[in-house]
Design a protein around this motif. Structure first.
Motif, PDB file in Angstrom:
ATOM      1  N   ASN A  86       0.092  -4.337  -6.426  1.00 47.53           N
ATOM      2  CA  ASN A  86      -0.532  -3.135  -5.863  1.00 47.53           C
ATOM      3  C   ASN A  86       0.499  -2.108  -5.406  1.00 47.53           C
ATOM      4  O   ASN A  86       0.350  -1.477  -4.347  1.00 47.53           O
ATOM      5  CB  ASN A  86      -1.453  -3.497  -4.697  1.00 47.53           C
ATOM      6  CG  ASN A  86      -2.628  -4.348  -5.133  1.00 47.53           C
ATOM      7  OD1 ASN A  86      -3.074  -4.267  -6.280  1.00 47.53           O
ATOM      8  ND2 ASN A  86      -3.130  -5.182  -4.235  1.00 47.53           N
ATOM      9  N   GLN A  87       1.540  -1.928  -6.211  1.00 47.33           N
ATOM     10  CA  GLN A  87       2.537  -0.911  -5.891  1.00 47.33           C
ATOM     11  C   GLN A  87       3.238  -0.452  -7.170  1.00 47.33           C
ATOM     12  O   GLN A  87       3.256  -1.159  -8.171  1.00 47.33           O
ATOM     13  CB  GLN A  87       3.571  -1.446  -4.894  1.00 47.33           C
ATOM     14  CG  GLN A  87       4.426  -2.581  -5.451  1.00 47.33           C
ATOM     15  CD  GLN A  87       5.451  -3.068  -4.435  1.00 47.33           C
ATOM     16  OE1 GLN A  87       5.366  -2.772  -3.256  1.00 47.33           O
ATOM     17  NE2 GLN A  87       6.421  -3.836  -4.903  1.00 47.33           N
ATOM     18  N   ARG A 129       6.779   2.197  -8.526  1.00 44.19           N
ATOM     19  CA  ARG A 129       8.050   2.798  -8.117  1.00 44.19           C
ATOM     20  C   ARG A 129       8.205   4.150  -8.815  1.00 44.19           C
ATOM     21  O   ARG A 129       8.112   4.220 -10.031  1.00 44.19           O
ATOM     22  CB  ARG A 129       9.237   1.888  -8.481  1.00 44.19           C
ATOM     23  CG  ARG A 129       9.332   0.633  -7.613  1.00 44.19           C
ATOM     24  CD  ARG A 129      10.434  -0.286  -8.121  1.00 44.19           C
ATOM     25  NE  ARG A 129      10.611  -1.419  -7.252  1.00 44.19           N
ATOM     26  CZ  ARG A 129      11.718  -1.670  -6.543  1.00 44.19           C
ATOM     27  NH1 ARG A 129      12.733  -0.838  -6.627  1.00 44.19           N
ATOM     28  NH2 ARG A 129      11.806  -2.724  -5.769  1.00 44.19           N
ATOM     29  N   ARG A 162       8.917   3.812  -3.281  1.00 46.37           N
ATOM     30  CA  ARG A 162       7.860   2.826  -3.511  1.00 46.37           C
ATOM     31  C   ARG A 162       6.538   3.359  -2.962  1.00 46.37           C
ATOM     32  O   ARG A 162       6.469   3.857  -1.835  1.00 46.37           O
ATOM     33  CB  ARG A 162       8.216   1.506  -2.842  1.00 46.37           C
ATOM     34  CG  ARG A 162       7.201   0.385  -3.070  1.00 46.37           C
ATOM     35  CD  ARG A 162       7.705  -0.902  -2.480  1.00 46.37           C
ATOM     36  NE  ARG A 162       7.966  -0.744  -1.047  1.00 46.37           N
ATOM     37  CZ  ARG A 162       8.724  -1.582  -0.343  1.00 46.37           C
ATOM     38  NH1 ARG A 162       9.316  -2.596  -0.946  1.00 46.37           N
ATOM     39  NH2 ARG A 162       8.904  -1.385   0.948  1.00 46.37           N
ATOM     40  N   ARG A 184       2.310   2.458  -2.534  1.00 50.20           N
ATOM     41  CA  ARG A 184       1.220   1.491  -2.589  1.00 50.20           C
ATOM     42  C   ARG A 184       0.041   2.102  -3.339  1.00 50.20           C
ATOM     43  O   ARG A 184      -0.310   3.259  -3.131  1.00 50.20           O
ATOM     44  CB  ARG A 184       0.801   1.062  -1.186  1.00 50.20           C
ATOM     45  CG  ARG A 184       1.871   0.241  -0.463  1.00 50.20           C
ATOM     46  CD  ARG A 184       1.325  -0.467   0.752  1.00 50.20           C
ATOM     47  NE  ARG A 184       0.969   0.479   1.811  1.00 50.20           N
ATOM     48  CZ  ARG A 184      -0.267   0.700   2.235  1.00 50.20           C
ATOM     49  NH1 ARG A 184      -1.285   0.044   1.679  1.00 50.20           N
ATOM     50  NH2 ARG A 184      -0.505   1.554   3.203  1.00 50.20           N
ATOM     51  N   THR A 185      -0.588   1.310  -4.215  1.00 53.41           N
ATOM     52  CA  THR A 185      -1.680   1.793  -5.062  1.00 53.41           C
ATOM     53  C   THR A 185      -2.927   0.960  -4.834  1.00 53.41           C
ATOM     54  O   THR A 185      -2.867  -0.165  -4.307  1.00 53.41           O
ATOM     55  CB  THR A 185      -1.282   1.722  -6.541  1.00 53.41           C
ATOM     56  OG1 THR A 185      -1.043   0.341  -6.904  1.00 53.41           O
ATOM     57  CG2 THR A 185      -0.026   2.540  -6.807  1.00 53.41           C
ATOM     58  N   ARG A 192      -6.655   2.952  -9.630  1.00 50.78           N
ATOM     59  CA  ARG A 192      -5.218   3.170  -9.751  1.00 50.78           C
ATOM     60  C   ARG A 192      -4.918   4.341 -10.684  1.00 50.78           C
ATOM     61  O   ARG A 192      -4.048   5.163 -10.406  1.00 50.78           O
ATOM     62  CB  ARG A 192      -4.530   1.905 -10.258  1.00 50.78           C
ATOM     63  CG  ARG A 192      -3.002   2.018 -10.290  1.00 50.78           C
ATOM     64  CD  ARG A 192      -2.360   0.802 -10.929  1.00 50.78           C
ATOM     65  NE  ARG A 192      -2.815  -0.421 -10.312  1.00 50.78           N
ATOM     66  CZ  ARG A 192      -3.462  -1.391 -10.958  1.00 50.78           C
ATOM     67  NH1 ARG A 192      -3.725  -1.265 -12.254  1.00 50.78           N
ATOM     68  NH2 ARG A 192      -3.842  -2.488 -10.328  1.00 50.78           N
TER      69      ARG A 192
END
Length: 367
Positions: A186-187, A189, A225, A227-228, A235
């Motif tokens: 759930n992230q 870059r 970074r 968070r999604t 997303r």
């Protein structure tokens, strides 16, 4: 030349304006893992009109044809010498887009690697395209389109554009998808295209102001970074909004780029000068030879003589000394160079001297 420098001065004034110009985040950074992958393969183009490889000088073309015929069930007698004029060995290259799926088609470029005169009118035989890992990701085949033409007759030859490279639109079909870990844990870059701590901090600020605190975290001057959401549809919508955010990047370090081969000089708006005086003058030496023929009188028994009369002229243009105040901006630097009549080649020497004297507050890079 004066028009060029005047244009640069006008552009510098615009760049130095106080209005901050925001850019979309998608123009400043890329998402880690979302990238193209290069593919290449060795293939054969057939059906040329006598413009293929000369097989005596490109033995690999003959070997390729023999191997291809063997796969088709055609066995050549031992010692057979193939004289091929309508065949050319080529390299096929393309880029596999991110998230490409089996069945999609992509454009390919076909380039001759032998001594073929032209690929015009040829057909690429089915060619596997491999990635850096050696796996086959696409298959290519189709008619080669060459954007040029050539003709020769009586020892004369005319060529328009490049005839040894062509393209095939939708010439390759994707056979294998590249695994992608987008949104793992759930992230994602964000990777800035230019490393800059100030710009990274502004990206974090813009993302957190729009989505809420703690969504974005800067890892260093290049990577942020983010968070999604956990579901794929959320997303995708989140990333679409994220890439459209406006961020005002830092203007970056002062830099002067000089191309010694072409004489091009490019400076960004952060270039400044300390107080200095610039002198410029040209010394030109011109040498000419005047050929004269001395012809003897009839029946004099003399011989014709050729003499060279050399003429040397030295001209020195009056030099100019210009005082540049400290803290001069890019616009003032260009105006100063324009005032003393400096050409781009002169700028190379002047800027190098200013850097050596410690008056140029910028990084000097020669390419």
């Amino acid at each position: 030349m004066r028009k060029l420098l005047t244009f640069l001065a006008a552009a510098a004034v615009l760049l130095a304006s106080p209005l901050a110009q925001a850019e979309r985040l998608k123009d400043l950074a890329t998402i880690a893992g979302v990238r193209e992958n290069q593919l290449s393969g060795y293939g054969i183009v057939v059906g040329l009109d006598g413009t293929g490889d000369q097989t005596t000088q490109t033995p690999f073309t003959v070997q390729s044809i023999a191997a291809m015929l063997q796969q088709q069930g055609v066995s050549l007698p031992p010692g057979t010498a193939l004289q091929l004029k309508n065949v050319a060995a080529v390299m096929v290259t393309t880029s596999l887009p991110a998230f490409a799926q089996p069945g999609q088609t992509i454009d390919i470029t076909v380039s001759s690697i032998g001594n073929a005169k032209s690929l015009r009118g040829g057909t690429l035989v089915m060619t596997p395209l491999k990635g850096a890992d050696g796996q086959i990701y696409a298959m290519a085949q189709g008619n080669v389109l060459v954007g040029g033409v050539g003709a020769q007759a009586g020892g004369a030859q005319t060529v328009v554009n490049h005839l040894s490279v062509g393209k095939i639109s939708n010439g390759a079909t994707v056979e294998r998808a590249v695994a992608n870990s987008l949104g793992a844990d759930n992230q994602i870059r964000l990777e800035l295209k230019q490393t800059d701590f100030a710009t990274a901090a502004r990206v974090v600020e813009a993302v957190n102001n729009h989505f809420g605190p703690g969504i974005a975290t800067a890892l260093d001057g290049r990577v942020v970074r983010v968070r999604t959401p956990s579901s794929s549809d959320q997303r995708v919508a989140f990333l679409g909004i994220l890439q459209g955010l406006d961020v005002s990047p830092d203007k970056g370090a002062a830099k002067v780029i000089m191309n010694a081969r072409t004489g091009s000089v490019v400076m960004n708006q952060a270039v400044m000068l300390e107080a200095c005086a610039i002198s410029h003058g040209n010394l030109s030496v011109t040498i000419t030879n005047d050929t004269q023929v001395s012809q003897p009188n009839p029946r004099s028994g003399g011989q014709t003589a050729v003499t060279q009369n050399a003429s040397i002229e030295i001209r020195k243009d009056p030099g100019k000394v210009l005082n540049v105040p400290g803290g001069a901006s890019l616009a003032e630097v260009v105006k100063a160079m324009n005032a003393i009549g400096a050409s781009p080649q002169d700028l190379l020497s002047i800027l190098q001297a200013l850097k050596a004297a410690g008056s140029l507050r910028a990084e000097l890079e020669i390419i």
